[in-house]
Design an enzyme around this catalytic site. Structure first.
Site, PDB file in Angstrom:
ATOM      1  N   LEU A 100       9.099 -12.954  21.836  1.00  0.00           N
ATOM      2  CA  LEU A 100       8.163 -13.136  22.942  1.00  0.00           C
ATOM      3  C   LEU A 100       8.233 -14.607  23.328  1.00  0.00           C
ATOM      4  O   LEU A 100       8.425 -15.476  22.455  1.00  0.00           O
ATOM      5  CB  LEU A 100       6.735 -12.768  22.507  1.00  0.00           C
ATOM      6  N   ASP A 101       8.054 -14.880  24.608  1.00  0.00           N
ATOM      7  CA  ASP A 101       8.108 -16.271  25.080  1.00  0.00           C
ATOM      8  C   ASP A 101       6.979 -17.094  24.473  1.00  0.00           C
ATOM      9  O   ASP A 101       5.968 -16.551  24.037  1.00  0.00           O
ATOM     10  CB  ASP A 101       7.950 -16.324  26.612  1.00  0.00           C
ATOM     11  N   LEU A 102       7.145 -18.406  24.541  1.00  0.00           N
ATOM     12  CA  LEU A 102       6.123 -19.360  24.089  1.00  0.00           C
ATOM     13  C   LEU A 102       4.749 -19.004  24.679  1.00  0.00           C
ATOM     14  O   LEU A 102       3.729 -19.023  23.989  1.00  0.00           O
ATOM     15  CB  LEU A 102       6.555 -20.756  24.566  1.00  0.00           C
ATOM     16  N   HIS A 183      13.267 -13.166  29.572  1.00  0.00           N
ATOM     17  CA  HIS A 183      12.094 -13.317  30.449  1.00  0.00           C
ATOM     18  C   HIS A 183      11.924 -12.123  31.392  1.00  0.00           C
ATOM     19  O   HIS A 183      11.554 -12.285  32.568  1.00  0.00           O
ATOM     20  CB  HIS A 183      12.216 -14.582  31.319  1.00  0.00           C
TER      21      HIS A 183
END
Ligand code: URA
Length: 229
Positions: A100-102, A183
């Site tokens: 998962l992204d930041l 993303h």
């Protein structure tokens, strides 16, 4: 497996300390004292260290409520890692099942079982994931058909696989995707001229994020949950 490795995996002692322990004749395998770290422990052998039978730990399967502002990596120079939230030994053996992204929160699976994680992340399996997205601009019903038909993401040569967009209200939606492109969800909304302001993963396959877990908390998966994949 070598005996020194067996000792360090079954206890908290290092490989170096394991050699000393072996030299002191504190370890037996199937009733025979063994002094060599290179000794190969047969499958099912009874290994005893200082009168205590040892067992190798089984594989680890965790679900975490990933908080914002941490990265799905074992090390990072700039940000806190998801592994820093774990109060467990040997976290260097663990990996996240996908990323998962930041700035994405929600359901994250963590394991040391590569075959299991591959079953979830392999494109062939098309494991569905559900994201809750908060948008900058109002959603339109035409977005539903655009997501269903497949979207042209910036810099990609193939359309995204059909995805289901469920509009909750003007600026909130659930997105069901079967792929894991970079993303992906943010870029899907960018492809219809919108912008994701907040993103949270709610579900992977049939497994939902446990509502009792606060951001940064985690728990061991049950046998039934592990068997979902
Ligand atoms: N899609 C994104 O854009 N970000 C994530 O973290 C996961 C899916």
């Amino acid at each position: 497996m070598r005996l020194d490795r067996f000792l360090s995996e079954a206890t908290s002692i290092s490989r170096k300390e394991a050699s000393k322990v072996l030299h002191r004749e504190e370890v037996s395998v199937n009733g025979v004292v063994q002094k060599k770290g290179a000794f190969q422990v047969p499958a099912g052998a009874v290994v005893i260290y200082n009168d205590v039978p040892l067992e190798l730990p089984g594989p680890t399967y965790l679900m975490m409520h990933k908080p914002l502002d941490c990265v799905c990596a074992n090390d990072d120079a700039l940000h806190r890692t998801v592994f820093s939230y774990l109060d467990l030994p040997n976290t260097d053996k663990l990996h996240t099942v996908g990323r998962l992204d930041l700035d994405t929160s929600g359901l994250l699976l963590i394991t040391d079982d590569g075959k299991w994680s591959h079953r979830i992340t392999s494109p062939k399996q098309q494991c569905p994931k559900v994201y809750h997205a908060w948008l900058a601009d109002p959603l339109s019903t035409t977005d539903i058909s655009a997501f269903a038909q497949g979207l042209q993401l910036h810099g990609e040569t193939t359309l995204t696989a059909p995805a289901v967009l469920e509009i909750i209200n003007e600026r909130e939606a659930l997105v069901h995707v079967h792929e894991g492109r970079y993303h992906q969800v943010r870029r899907m909304f960018a492809a219809v001229g919108n912008k994701v302001e907040k993103l949270h993963r709610e579900q992977i396959g049939a497994l939902k994020l446990d509502a009792d877990l606060a951001p940064g908390e985690y728990r061991v998966l049950s046998a039934e949950e592990i068997a979902l994949f």
